[in-house]
Scaffold this motif. Structure first.
Motif, PDB file in Angstrom:
ATOM      1  N   GLU A 704     -29.956  -5.715  20.842  1.00 56.12           N
ATOM      2  CA  GLU A 704     -29.363  -4.690  21.700  1.00 56.12           C
ATOM      3  C   GLU A 704     -29.846  -3.294  21.286  1.00 56.12           C
ATOM      4  O   GLU A 704     -30.231  -2.472  22.121  1.00 56.12           O
ATOM      5  CB  GLU A 704     -27.834  -4.784  21.594  1.00 56.12           C
ATOM      6  CG  GLU A 704     -27.117  -3.849  22.543  1.00 56.12           C
ATOM      7  CD  GLU A 704     -25.617  -3.796  22.254  1.00 56.12           C
ATOM      8  OE1 GLU A 704     -25.167  -4.417  21.260  1.00 56.12           O
ATOM      9  OE2 GLU A 704     -24.919  -3.100  23.001  1.00 56.12           O
ATOM     10  N   ARG A 707     -33.497  -2.794  22.182  1.00 53.51           N
ATOM     11  CA  ARG A 707     -33.665  -2.550  23.627  1.00 53.51           C
ATOM     12  C   ARG A 707     -33.215  -1.134  23.989  1.00 53.51           C
ATOM     13  O   ARG A 707     -33.883  -0.434  24.754  1.00 53.51           O
ATOM     14  CB  ARG A 707     -32.862  -3.581  24.426  1.00 53.51           C
ATOM     15  CG  ARG A 707     -33.506  -4.957  24.370  1.00 53.51           C
ATOM     16  CD  ARG A 707     -32.928  -5.916  25.416  1.00 53.51           C
ATOM     17  NE  ARG A 707     -33.521  -7.232  25.230  1.00 53.51           N
ATOM     18  CZ  ARG A 707     -32.877  -8.280  24.708  1.00 53.51           C
ATOM     19  NH1 ARG A 707     -31.619  -8.176  24.339  1.00 53.51           N
ATOM     20  NH2 ARG A 707     -33.502  -9.440  24.555  1.00 53.51           N
ATOM     21  N   ASP A 712     -38.624  -2.582  22.504  1.00 52.53           N
ATOM     22  CA  ASP A 712     -38.563  -4.041  22.640  1.00 52.53           C
ATOM     23  C   ASP A 712     -39.877  -4.616  23.172  1.00 52.53           C
ATOM     24  O   ASP A 712     -39.897  -5.354  24.151  1.00 52.53           O
ATOM     25  CB  ASP A 712     -37.370  -4.444  23.524  1.00 52.53           C
ATOM     26  CG  ASP A 712     -37.343  -3.698  24.849  1.00 52.53           C
ATOM     27  OD1 ASP A 712     -37.937  -2.593  24.929  1.00 52.53           O
ATOM     28  OD2 ASP A 712     -36.732  -4.199  25.800  1.00 52.53           O
TER      29      ASP A 712
END
Lengths: 724, 65
Positions: A704, A707, A712
């Motif tokens: 998470e 990202r 990512d």
């Protein structure tokens, strides 16, 4: 400078040069702080390539250390060792580097796989090379491969030529080769200021703790001087590649070469800071007068100056090596900077110092420094309170290409091993390595330069010496791990962190190893008590490493951030952050690049690169919880004498913090109780910091978080997924 | 007893900020001093009296080595 350089000598070494490869290019005009080109050189096959710098690279990695990490990531695989040809040395200055209006804007960041840590390392350095490289049309320089003979790389940023030249006769030691090459590549005396040389030295090729020197020409002294990319052994990589030097020549430095979008704003910001420095430096940190050396007496007063391998924090003889004594040796005694327009002017030099030892004994030399770190590393931490020794050692470390911090911390460790009977004269080849023995300490350094005797062992650095002592001499591993001041394979820099839990994390929870350039929280924590809870400390261990990473993306020096403060800083809600200067940096970046970040986005820029570096470590087999374990010496007292030196404090803490009565207990029992408490505290801090940084309990950035930061990429996820 | 940065410190008769700074060996050149929340400028360190029970803050505005 010391050497007597004759025209005949220069002619001789010039005649022996052979151009192995020449490359012509059209130097790019800078736009908004970027050349938008980077230079790749492979010295295995002598290929030279101009690469485009993409918008995405600029958005995600910004420049400086960010560019270095990205290029190196693409160059190496998880099995790449520091001395494999695939390893690179990447030098990148960053988009703000080279401006002359705002102090501290001449820095370069150097990135490579380190011989001592085995993972990625970055080092921040002054001197003129970075700005000259950028003005020559290159945002970064990547060097890959290994030459089969000694070479020099020469970049002429005005003519647009790059050459790889065989260099058989040039010296290796820095104080000689920078003179030779400045003389050789300059067309006149006036032209010498347009030359900057990157070099190392003879000890770098015989140790793992080699550094790179970056030169700048001192017009007043008519001599080149040097600044150091010290940490992580990049000089060792440099010499392993058989590079004697990288030379850049650029004539025509002007204030607007970065072609910024708002030069007027940059000028305004610069004038404001110049005025602060003019008005307040003398009553604040006196950088213009004594450089960083004023920290010697301050650290001693606050029990933070490392003495005898970080056992103690002060010593009654510190006055012999403090800034008052150093000031008497500094010959210029006027503000002295390492890049144009830097009124912080912390550089200092000692002229005409007559060497007492080594191959240059009897010669008069110029010594740049000494910085606080050097005085502590090769002085107090070795129990040596002799300024002439510190200066001599400073000179030889620079010219031999050795990091003073790593050398000092390693020698201190060896001295404690000697005094603990783990080492003896038989093993050290006759060197009596007791604390305070300056002659033995100097000889160790000279042996390192010659690549012989015990100096060769010392050059391995603390981690590898520990392994050797266990394997070859049956030493007890736990004691060595407790007193060997390294983490991730890098030697600690020179502050006592025992009484600051936050600083214990500030050292051991770093990306590259225990260098204080990520977080220096001792005063906020130990003295001011401003961050009492674990959450407070974790917030500081999030904010400051992220903020300070930003300097390395831009090509900026840290000192003008908080070694000078506006008059009203004390009235702000967070004086430790120096909010006005943070805003200056936001506006500086926007004024150079035309982007519109705010102070929150500034932190996010750093966070991307910081987390990418963490993942890079994971790629190389590091970067997890186990690699953030500190040596116990940095956390609490290891030995009886160490406990006794602060017995009142430790007994009081036992009673008040641990809830155990110290009465009737032996010192050994008290050490054990203190240790359990302190190690538990560190563990709780570690988990709080990991959570704040968006990492798992094992120190891996979560998907998470990755990202959210926009890093990512498939190759990043591939590395991380293996560990989640 | 007084508090300095929220930690207990022994109070002494006739204590001033200047004396307190000397006792604590606070040699850092830039300090931010308050007594019970009131800012004490540098030029008043010698005159500023510290009373028993006071809450003193002596902040070193430094976050970088």
């Amino acid at each position: 400078m010391s050497c007597i350089l004759t025209a005949e000598h220069v002619h001789k070494i010039k005649a022996a040069r052979k151009v192995l490869k020449e490359f012509k290019y059209e130097p790019a005009k800078l736009e908004k702080g970027y050349a938008n080109k980077s230079l790749y050189i492979n010295i295995s096959n002598n290929s030279i390539v101009s690469k485009d710098v993409t918008e995405k690279m600029k958005d995600v990695f910004i420049g400086g250390k960010g560019f270095g990490l990205w290029y190196l990531w693409n160059a190496v695989n998880p099995l790449t060792k520091w001395n494999d040809p695939e390893n690179e040395i990447v030098i990148s200055p960053g988009p703000i580097a080279g401006i002359t209006q705002y102090p501290g804007a001449g820095k370069s960041l150097v990135v490579s796989i380190s011989p001592t840590t085995g993972s990625v390392v970055d080092s921040n350095v002054g001197g003129h090379f970075g700005p000259f490289l950028k003005f020559s049309g290159w945002d970064a320089l990547e060097i890959q491969g290994k030459a089969d003979r000694e070479v020099i790389i020469f970049i002429d940023g005005n003519k647009g030529t790059i050459s790889i030249e065989e260099a058989p006769l040039e010296s290796v030691d820095t104080h000689l080769i920078i003179e030779e090459l400045t003389e050789m590549y300059a067309e006149s005396d006036e032209d010498k200021r347009n030359i900057s040389v990157v070099s190392s030295g003879t000890a770098a090729q015989n140790s793992y703790i080699g550094l790179l020197n970056f030169s700048f020409y001192d017009k007043r002294r008519k001599s080149p001087r040097v600044k150091q990319a010290g940490r992580g052994g990049i000089g060792t990589v440099f010499r392993d590649k058989k590079i004697k030097a990288i030379v850049v020549k650029f004539n025509g430095v002007k204030g607007d070469l970065n072609n910024p979008v708002d030069l007027k704003k940059i000028q305004e910001l610069g004038i404001k800071l110049h005025k602060e420095i003019h008005d307040f430096d003398a009553i604040q940190t006196q950088k213009r007068e004594v450089g960083t050396a004023n920290l010697v007496e301050i650290m001693n007063d606050y029990d933070l100056l490392p003495v005898n391998n970080f056992k103690y924090g002060n010593h009654p003889e510190t006055w012999k090596i403090d800034s008052k004594q150093i000031k008497k040796k500094v010959t210029q005694n006027m503000p002295d900077g390492c890049w144009y327009g830097c009124s912080m002017a912390c550089a200092k030099a000692v002229d005409g110092f007559i060497l007492k030892t080594g191959p240059y004994k009897g010669q008069k030399v110029l010594i740049d420094g000494p910085e606080y770190e050097t005085v502590a590393a090769v002085g107090s931490n070795l129990g040596i309170f002799n300024l002439d020794h510190v200066l001599e050692c400073n000179f030889y470390c620079d010219t031999y290409g050795v990091d003073t911090i790593s050398l000092g911390t390693t020698t201190a460790f060896l001295m404690e091993c000697y005094e603990s009977n783990i080492l003896n004269k038989e093993i050290t080849g006759g060197l009596e390595l007791t604390f305070g023995n300056k002659d033995a300490a100097m000889e160790l350094l000279h042996q390192m330069s010659r690549g012989e005797s015990f100096g060769k062992i010392a050059g391995l650095g603390v981690r590898k010496i520990k392994e050797l002592l266990v394997k070859e001499y049956g030493a007890e591993p736990q004691f060595l791990n407790d007193i060997g001041m390294e983490n991730k394979g890098m030697e600690y820099s020179q502050y006592i962190s025992k009484e600051s839990l936050a600083q214990q994390g500030g050292y051991a929870m770093t990306n590259k190893g225990p260098q204080h350039d990520e977080a220096w929280l001792i005063f906020m924590d130990m003295v001011n008590n401003q961050i009492p809870s674990f959450e407070d400390k974790a917030e500081a261990l999030h904010y400051f490493p992220m903020f300070r990473t930003w300097f390395g993306l831009m090509g900026l020096c840290k000192l003008p951030w908080n070694d000078i403060e506006p008059a009203n800083n004390r009235q702000t809600s967070e004086p430790a952050k120096v909010p006005e200067h943070v805003q200056n940096y936001v506006e500086l970046f926007n004024s150079v690049t035309g982007k519109t970040i705010n102070k929150q986005e500034l932190i996010v820029q750093s966070e991307r690169v910081y987390n990418f570096q963490r993942i890079f470590n994971i790629k190389m087999g590091f970067g997890q919880k186990v690699h953030d374990n500190p040596p116990y010496r940095s956390v609490g007292p290891v030995t009886v004498e160490e406990y006794l030196s602060r017995q009142d404090r430790y007994d009081q803490q036992m009673k008040e913090l641990i809830g155990v009565a110290p009465d009737g207990k032996t010192i050994e029992e008290k050490i054990k109780i203190t240790r359990k408490y302190r190690e538990d505290q560190y563990e709780e801090l570690r988990q709080t910091v990991y959570k704040r940084r968006g990492w798992t309990e094992n120190g891996i950035p979560t998907l998470e978080h990755i990202r959210n930061l926009g890093i990512d990429f498939p190759e990043v996820l591939e590395v991380v997924n293996k560990h989640l | 007893m007084i508090k300095v940065n929220n930690r207990p410190v022994e109070w002494q008769e006739g204590m001033t900020i200047k004396k307190l700074i000397n006792i604590l060996k606070y040699s850092y050149p830039v300090l931010i001093v308050t007594i019970n929340g009131e800012h004490i400028p540098r030029e008043k360190y010698e005159a500023a009296t510290v009373s028993d029970g006071d809450d003193v803050k002596i902040i070193h505005p430094i976050a970088g080595g």
